[in-house]
Design a protein around this motif. Structure first.
Motif, PDB file in Angstrom:
ATOM      1  N   ALA B   1      67.578  57.238  53.301  1.00 48.95           N
ATOM      2  CA  ALA B   1      66.348  56.488  54.053  1.00 48.95           C
ATOM      3  C   ALA B   1      65.190  55.719  52.559  1.00 48.95           C
ATOM      4  CB  ALA B   1      66.227  56.987  54.726  1.00 48.95           C
ATOM      5  N   GLN B   2      64.843  54.522  52.842  1.00 49.05           N
ATOM      6  CA  GLN B   2      63.867  54.234  51.771  1.00 49.05           C
ATOM      7  C   GLN B   2      62.081  54.405  52.739  1.00 49.05           C
ATOM      8  OE1 GLN B   2      65.266  54.072  48.327  1.00 49.05           O
ATOM      9  NE2 GLN B   2      67.032  52.401  48.377  1.00 49.05           N
ATOM     10  N   LYS B   3      61.465  55.585  52.181  1.00 48.76           N
ATOM     11  CA  LYS B   3      60.415  55.251  53.366  1.00 48.76           C
ATOM     12  C   LYS B   3      59.229  56.010  52.214  1.00 48.76           C
ATOM     13  CE  LYS B   3      59.312  58.205  57.665  1.00 48.76           C
ATOM     14  NZ  LYS B   3      59.663  58.959  58.098  1.00 48.76           N
ATOM     15  N   GLU B  26      60.526  58.642  49.541  1.00 45.72           N
ATOM     16  CA  GLU B  26      61.892  58.652  49.704  1.00 45.72           C
ATOM     17  C   GLU B  26      63.054  57.630  49.234  1.00 45.72           C
ATOM     18  OE1 GLU B  26      61.296  61.070  53.969  1.00 45.72           O
ATOM     19  OE2 GLU B  26      63.424  60.309  53.801  1.00 45.72           O
ATOM     20  N   THR B  27      63.989  57.831  49.006  1.00 47.72           N
ATOM     21  CA  THR B  27      64.584  56.985  47.990  1.00 47.72           C
ATOM     22  C   THR B  27      66.149  58.596  47.555  1.00 47.72           C
ATOM     23  OG1 THR B  27      65.286  55.385  46.866  1.00 47.72           O
ATOM     24  CG2 THR B  27      63.556  56.793  46.006  1.00 47.72           C
TER      25      THR B  27
END
Lengths: 112, 116
Positions: B1-3, B26-27
């Motif tokens: 997830a990208q966040k 996050e990545t």
């Protein structure tokens, strides 16, 4: 002044109506992004264009559409407007796909 | 997830205090870019800094400094000797670069109030 121009700055309309927001990117920037910022909300990505072609889509409603024209300006069309569409709509441009985004001043849409 | 997570919703400080705004991302991408933007009460979004994932050097620009730590996936922003004009919402953003996505992912922002 970021160099990105958005019109209109303010717009008040009624539910069910349709509006068009316009964006002129910085000179030389090929990428245009549209974001929606509702009251006390973060920035929601809507859609991105690069040199006239759609590159990425975010949480854009089916009632919304956008395009980028050969002269690189972009328009965001919002139709069948609802109260919840009231928000600040930002356009941003970048010279390269990984570069920093430069934002316009936004178009504040109020749906009554 | 990208966040991107900005856990601090609102911070209030008294003028001249130092303040740090946290940003955790996050990545799974190995190459990515991080940004900070300022949104003053007038509403426009102002670019502050861009940092790529290969450059962990901290940066200082006047009263502003940024601390990038890949080990903790954080890109924190410190304002030294805060001033009333620093009052704004500050957004951290992530631009993954290797996964083919073209999105910039913004955090929810931290509202900073600097009191005179």
């Amino acid at each position: 002044d970021s160099g990105v121009t958005q019109t209109p700055k303010h717009l008040i309309t009624a539910t069910g109506q349709r509006v068009t927001l316009r964006c002129s990117p910085r000179s030389g920037d090929l990428s245009v992004y549209w974001y929606q910022q509702s009251l006390d909300q973060g920035l929601q990505f809507l859609i991105q264009y690069y040199n006239g072609e759609e590159r990425a889509k975010g949480n854009i409603l089916e009632r919304f559409s956008a395009q980028q024209f050969p002269d690189l300006h972009s328009e965001l069309n919002l139709s069948s407007l609802e109260l919840g569409d009231s928000a600040l709509y930002f356009c941003a441009s970048s010279v390269v796909v990984d570069g920093e985004l430069f934002f316009g001043e936004g178009s504040r849409l109020t749906v009554l | 997830a990208q966040k991107v997570t900005q856990a601090q919703t609102e911070i209030s400080v008294v003028e001249k205090e130092d303040v740090t705004l946290d940003c955790v991302y996050e990545t799974r991408d190995t190459t990515y870019y991080l940004f900070w933007y300022k949104q003053p009460p007038s509403g426009e979004l102002v670019f502050l800094i861009r940092r790529n994932s290969f450059d962990e050097q901290n940066e200082i620009s006047g009263r502003y400094s940024w601390n990038f730590q890949k080990s903790t996936s954080s890109f924190n922003f410190t304002i030294t000797a805060s001033q009333v004009v620093d009052s704004a919402v500050y957004f951290c953003a992530l631009r993954p670069s290797t996964s083919g996505t073209y999105k910039y992912i913004f955090g929810t922002g931290t509202r900073l109030k600097v009191l005179a």
